[in-house]
Design a protein around this motif. Structure first.
Motif, mmCIF file in Angstrom:
data_model
loop_
_atom_site.group_PDB
_atom_site.id
_atom_site.type_symbol
_atom_site.label_atom_id
_atom_site.label_comp_id
_atom_site.label_asym_id
_atom_site.label_seq_id
_atom_site.Cartn_x
_atom_site.Cartn_y
_atom_site.Cartn_z
ATOM 1 N N GLU A 147 -7.414 2.554 0.527
ATOM 2 C CA GLU A 147 -6.466 2.911 1.592
ATOM 3 C C GLU A 147 -5.236 3.646 1.052
ATOM 4 N N ILE A 148 -5.441 4.395 -0.033
ATOM 5 C CA ILE A 148 -4.350 5.213 -0.571
ATOM 6 C C ILE A 148 -4.026 6.324 0.428
ATOM 7 N N ARG A 149 -2.774 6.470 0.736
ATOM 8 C CA ARG A 149 -2.354 7.454 1.729
ATOM 9 C C ARG A 149 -2.086 8.796 1.074
ATOM 10 N N PHE A 207 -9.458 6.994 -2.277
ATOM 11 C CA PHE A 207 -8.871 7.214 -0.955
ATOM 12 C C PHE A 207 -9.625 6.443 0.128
ATOM 13 N N ILE A 248 0.822 -1.205 0.000
ATOM 14 C CA ILE A 248 0.000 0.000 0.000
ATOM 15 C C ILE A 248 0.856 1.256 0.000
ATOM 16 N N SER A 267 0.695 3.909 -2.938
ATOM 17 C CA SER A 267 0.273 5.271 -2.614
ATOM 18 C C SER A 267 1.256 6.293 -3.162
ATOM 19 N N ARG A 268 2.528 5.982 -3.039
ATOM 20 C CA ARG A 268 3.555 6.898 -3.541
ATOM 21 C C ARG A 268 3.434 7.060 -5.057
#
Length: 438
Positions: free
Chosen positions: A219-221, A215, A98, A102-103
């Motif tokens: 669970e994208i940060r 998001f 994740i 996300s990055r």
């Protein structure tokens, strides 16, 4: 003996049910079904939206709409930058991590925002200095919501994570709301600006909802992307961006090119109506190769033979479907145009018949170019082919459009797509990447 035959029959039936159950439980099948649900719903919405706008706006106003959308869509291709393929490849290999995913996601959003701002800056002189564009400048700027919607909506993320069902739900819901707004508020050519605002607004709202969903569910940060990550994402997608940019020359901007070359904007209306109908007819093909792309991309890192075998499966699905759609459009184009657009748009029938050849081109080129060449990262070869197609389209347009008008433009587009199809086939055959090779 009778009991033995009965037992064999029940075993065969049980095996068949098991086969169907396993097929439906596969990720590819679920993704394809999700995309088909979206495409089918979108198909129905388009079959209402396009005829309604054609009848309410008339050929001239619909032509102006197509002209303005052609220009904005050309800039929107730059915003997309080929991320729907390059970022999909990247996300598909990082989806178990994740933090890493996300990055990548935040760097893609950052890159798309930078590209959008650059496009808006470039749009300023075009709308002020080009006479024909200046007449539609208000519509062009009202349509820029499409570009912001492309920035926000993470198609590449949904595809990389193989969660295409969300695409269907979000798109169909907002398109349905937009259709209701069009029916209530657009009643004639005088409502052209209102129509543009609704179309632009629904695209922007789709992007907002897609980003919020990503998001909340994936669970994208939310992290600030570094310039290094943004530059890396641009470098990774550079070749595919060049191919997307080349596609502007023969896909996104045809209504705009036609509008610049003919004095009668009504011809753009007839052409744009036919082209939109062809796109709707192509919709059944899209979910097949889109659903297979993440799987084929992963297989390309494991085994060429398995990848080619999967490519043959896609061909077995795409080709019969493409032939059936082409046959219906080729034979029934006058009836289709009369029923969908009305007698006043019969000039679109001949254009539709010419453009129907691109259904066959897509059914084949989607395998050679989109699946095989991109999965094996032959991006620069794709660029060269698409750039060649763009030059064919624009070069022929200057020759055919002045003499044959909208039909000439349609012939140019078919010639360009045929160039892509044949060139991609020959390239994959030469380099051992063609599913049909012995």
């Amino acid at each position: 003996m009778k009991d033995s035959l009965e037992a064999t029959r029940w075993n065969s039936l049980g095996n068949f049910r098991l086969l169907i159950r396993r097929a439906l439980q596969s990720t590819v099948a679920r993704n394809a079904l999700s995309l088909y649900s979206f495409r089918f719903s979108n198909y129905l919405l388009q079959l209402i939206t396009i005829p309604y706008l054609v009848r309410m706006l008339g050929a001239e106003s619909f032509g102006i709409l197509g002209f303005a959308q052609g220009l904005v869509n050309s800039f929107a291709v730059v915003v997309d930058y080929g991320f729907d393929w390059s970022a999909t490849r990247e996300i598909s290999t990082r989806r178990e991590n994740i933090a890493s995913a996300s990055r990548v996601a935040m760097s893609i959003w950052g890159a798309k925002l930078c590209l959008c701002l650059l496009c808006l800056i470039a749009l300023l002189p075009v709308t002020f200095l080009v006479a024909k564009v200046r007449m539609a400048a208000l519509l062009v700027w009202a349509l820029t919501g499409i570009m912001f919607g492309r920035v926000l909506f993470p198609t590449w993320l949904f595809q990389g994570l193989e969660r295409m069902g969300a695409i269907a739900i979000i798109n169909v819901s907002i398109r349905a709301i937009g259709l209701l707004a069009l029916i209530v508020l657009v009643r004639g050519p005088k409502d052209l600006l209102v129509c543009v605002i609704i179309l632009s607004g629904q695209s922007f709202l789709t992007g907002v909802c897609g980003a919020i969903y990503a998001f909340s569910k994936f669970e994208i940060r939310l992290v600030t992307p570094s310039w290094r990550d943004i530059v890396k994402s641009l470098k990774d997608g550079w070749a595919l961006f060049l191919s997307s940019g080349a596609s502007i020359l023969y896909l996104s901007g045809n209504a705009f090119i036609l509008g610049m070359l003919v004095p009668d904007i009504s011809l753009v209306g007839y052409y744009d109506a036919a082209e939109r109908l062809v796109r709707v007819a192509m919709d059944p093909l899209g979910p097949i190769y889109q659903a297979f792309f993440p799987r084929i991309n992963k297989l390309a890192h494991v085994s060429k033979e398995l990848t080619l075998r999967e490519g043959r499966r896609v061909l077995a699905l795409l080709v019969p479907l493409g032939i059936a759609i082409f046959a219906v459009m080729m034979v029934g184009s006058p009836i289709i145009v009369r029923v969908v657009f009305g007698a006043k748009f019969m000039a679109s029938a001949g254009i539709l018949r010419i453009l129907s050849f691109n259904v066959l081109n897509l059914a084949l080129a989607a395998v050679w170019s989109t699946l095989m060449m991109m999965s094996f990262k032959r991006d620069y070869a794709v660029v060269k082919i698409l750039l060649g197609a763009g030059l064919v389209n624009v070069g022929l347009a200057f020759l055919l459009v002045p003499a044959y008008g909208a039909k000439g433009m349609a012939a140019c587009v078919v010639a360009a797509e045929t160039f892509v199809n044949v060139s991609s086939f020959l390239y994959t055959l030469k380099h051992g990447l063609n599913p049909l090779r012995l």
